[in-house]
Enzyme design. Structure first.
Site, PDB file in Angstrom:
ATOM      1  N   THR A  36       0.838  -1.124   0.007  1.00 39.73           N
ATOM      2  CA  THR A  36      -0.087   0.028   0.010  1.00 39.73           C
ATOM      3  C   THR A  36       0.783   1.261  -0.042  1.00 39.73           C
ATOM      4  O   THR A  36       0.406   2.385  -0.650  1.00 39.73           O
ATOM      5  CB  THR A  36      -0.961   0.018   1.271  1.00 39.73           C
ATOM      6  N   SER A  83       1.723  -7.516  -0.744  1.00 42.16           N
ATOM      7  CA  SER A  83       2.681  -8.450   0.224  1.00 42.16           C
ATOM      8  C   SER A  83       2.126  -9.939   0.452  1.00 42.16           C
ATOM      9  O   SER A  83       2.764 -10.780   0.938  1.00 42.16           O
ATOM     10  CB  SER A  83       2.973  -7.779   1.709  1.00 42.16           C
ATOM     11  N   THR A 116       1.445  -4.309   4.237  1.00 41.11           N
ATOM     12  CA  THR A 116       1.416  -4.608   5.487  1.00 41.11           C
ATOM     13  C   THR A 116       0.859  -5.835   5.864  1.00 41.11           C
ATOM     14  O   THR A 116       0.930  -6.573   7.067  1.00 41.11           O
ATOM     15  CB  THR A 116       0.453  -3.550   6.347  1.00 41.11           C
ATOM     16  N   ASP A 117       0.269  -6.860   5.101  1.00 40.28           N
ATOM     17  CA  ASP A 117      -0.415  -8.069   5.559  1.00 40.28           C
ATOM     18  C   ASP A 117       0.413  -8.782   5.710  1.00 40.28           C
ATOM     19  O   ASP A 117       0.107  -9.845   6.729  1.00 40.28           O
ATOM     20  CB  ASP A 117      -1.209  -8.424   3.867  1.00 40.28           C
TER      21      ASP A 117
HETATM   22  N1  ASP Z   1      -2.636  -5.886   0.489  1.00 42.85           N
HETATM   23  C1  ASP Z   1      -1.612  -4.885   1.079  1.00 42.85           C
HETATM   24  C2  ASP Z   1      -0.309  -5.655   0.913  1.00 42.85           C
HETATM   25  O1  ASP Z   1      -0.048  -6.291   1.984  1.00 42.85           O
HETATM   26  C3  ASP Z   1      -1.928  -4.078   2.095  1.00 42.85           C
HETATM   27  C4  ASP Z   1      -1.093  -3.085   2.611  1.00 42.85           C
HETATM   28  O2  ASP Z   1       0.185  -2.818   2.119  1.00 42.85           O
HETATM   29  O3  ASP Z   1      -1.411  -2.594   3.713  1.00 42.85           O
HETATM   30  O4  ASP Z   1       0.460  -5.499   0.349  1.00 42.85           O
END
Ligand code: ASP
Length: 346
Positions: A36, A83, A116-117
């Site tokens: 993100t 991620s 973040t995932d």
């Molecule tokens: N789906 C995203 C990821 O993990 C979510 C994020 O980065 O907050 O790449």
């Protein structure tokens, strides 16, 4: 005449001091992987339907001219994905790249930008495999770069400041998000959408940021008994599956996992790592065939002890996803069951 000489020497002195302070800035390398923090959307209020990986590392750095006041940064794009699509080959590649760059005496620290995932999985993998006392800081964002109040720019500033700070050395890999500093061993994503998502319920934070300055609560220390794995000769990681337990859980998924080549299993069990008796039988048979089974807890926190009457290993204070990373590395290292047990039980 005298005034002109004085002015000239003041200018020279100021330039020299500006140069001196420039020289003192730490050199920090940013390894970008997507997520993100590099995501974008046509709508400024879109915080869920945006597209990850729209901006590369140079765009992230160029969007933050102020970063130059805290460090000399360079960037390397490792991958540019969400991620959930980060895989073991990417982890091996990233860790090797960081190890290489931290061997350079001119580099003071590394930052990884990440979705973040699964950020906590990559952070823990690096914690177990990066061979340096220099700071490695993993960061990301919950709001895309195009959103109002995007959290990425400040998270990146703080992460770079942390990576360039001598007080960050010898603390293992750090997670910097939302003005907080956490340990990669314990920090986990606790909320699906809000910026205050990274926490370690039992262990808490290591510090906070005031502006971009890190403030640590404790002197440098590493998590108890945490091993280090050299991955110099590792070219791939063995398949380890995580299987979630619930009422009515049977052994169908366990059998499928073994059939598909799992070399280890992490059970995300109920309570203190429990699974129903009928599933336990199949797990015991798997353990007899040399497939280690780690019992973690779906509760989200707490220490998981090893089951009384089997070869199974309690995950200790690691959650299921961190247990999987540790089990993959110990299997790649050729460790036997007793050795693996020590990593989890300490
Ligand atoms: N789906 C995203 C990821 O993990 C979510 C994020 O980065 O907050 O790449």
């Amino acid at each position: 005449m005298k005034l002109r000489v004085l002015c000239a020497s003041v200018v020279i002195a100021m330039t020299a001091s500006a140069m001196a302070s420039e020289v003192k800035l730490p050199n920090v390398k940013i390894f970008a992987t997507g997520g993100t923090i590099s995501g974008g959307s046509a709508s400024k209020t879109d915080t869920t339907k945006y597209q990850d990986g729209q901006f590369n590392v140079d765009a992230l750095i160029n969007a933050l001219p102020d970063i130059k006041t805290i460090a000399n940064v360079t960037g390397e794009q490792v991958v540019n994905v969400s991620s959930e699509d980060v895989d073991s080959p990417t982890l091996l590649k990233l860790s090797a790249a960081i190890n290489r760059s931290l061997e350079d005496p001119n580099i003071q620290g590394a930052v990884v930008t990440h979705g973040t995932d699964t950020l906590e999985e990559t952070a823990f993998f690096l914690d177990l495999t990066v061979n340096s006392q220099k700071p490695v800081v993993v960061t990301g964002s919950m709001r895309p770069a195009t959103a109002i109040s995007a959290d990425g720019p400040m998270n990146l500033m703080e992460a770079v400041s942390l990576a360039g700070n001598k007080n960050s050395m010898n603390r293992g890999v750090l997670v910097a998000m939302n003005d907080r500093i956490g340990s990669a061993a314990f920090t986990t994503k606790t909320n699906s959408t809000t910026p205050d998502t990274f926490k370690a319920t039992e262990q808490g934070y290591l510090g906070t940021f005031i502006g971009v300055d890190p403030k640590f609560y404790y002197p440098p220390v590493k998590p108890t008994g945490q091993p280090h794995f050299s991955i110099d000769k590792v070219t791939s990681l063995p398949r380890v599956d995580i299987i979630y337990s619930y009422q009515d859980f049977d052994d169908v998924l366990i059998k499928a996992s073994i059939r598909n080549g799992a070399k280890g299993i992490v059970m995300d069990g109920t309570g203190n790592g429990d699974v129903p008796k009928r599933a336990m039988k199949t797990l015991e048979a798997a353990m007899k065939k040399g497939i280690p089974v780690i019992f973690a807890s779906r509760t989200g926190s707490g220490y998981v002890t090893s089951p009384k009457s089997s070869e199974g290993i309690g995950s200790g204070y690691y959650n299921a996803q961190k247990s999987r990373i540790l089990l993959m590395l110990s299997l790649a290292n050729g460790d036997d069951l007793n050795k693996i047990k020590t990593y989890f039980e300490k």
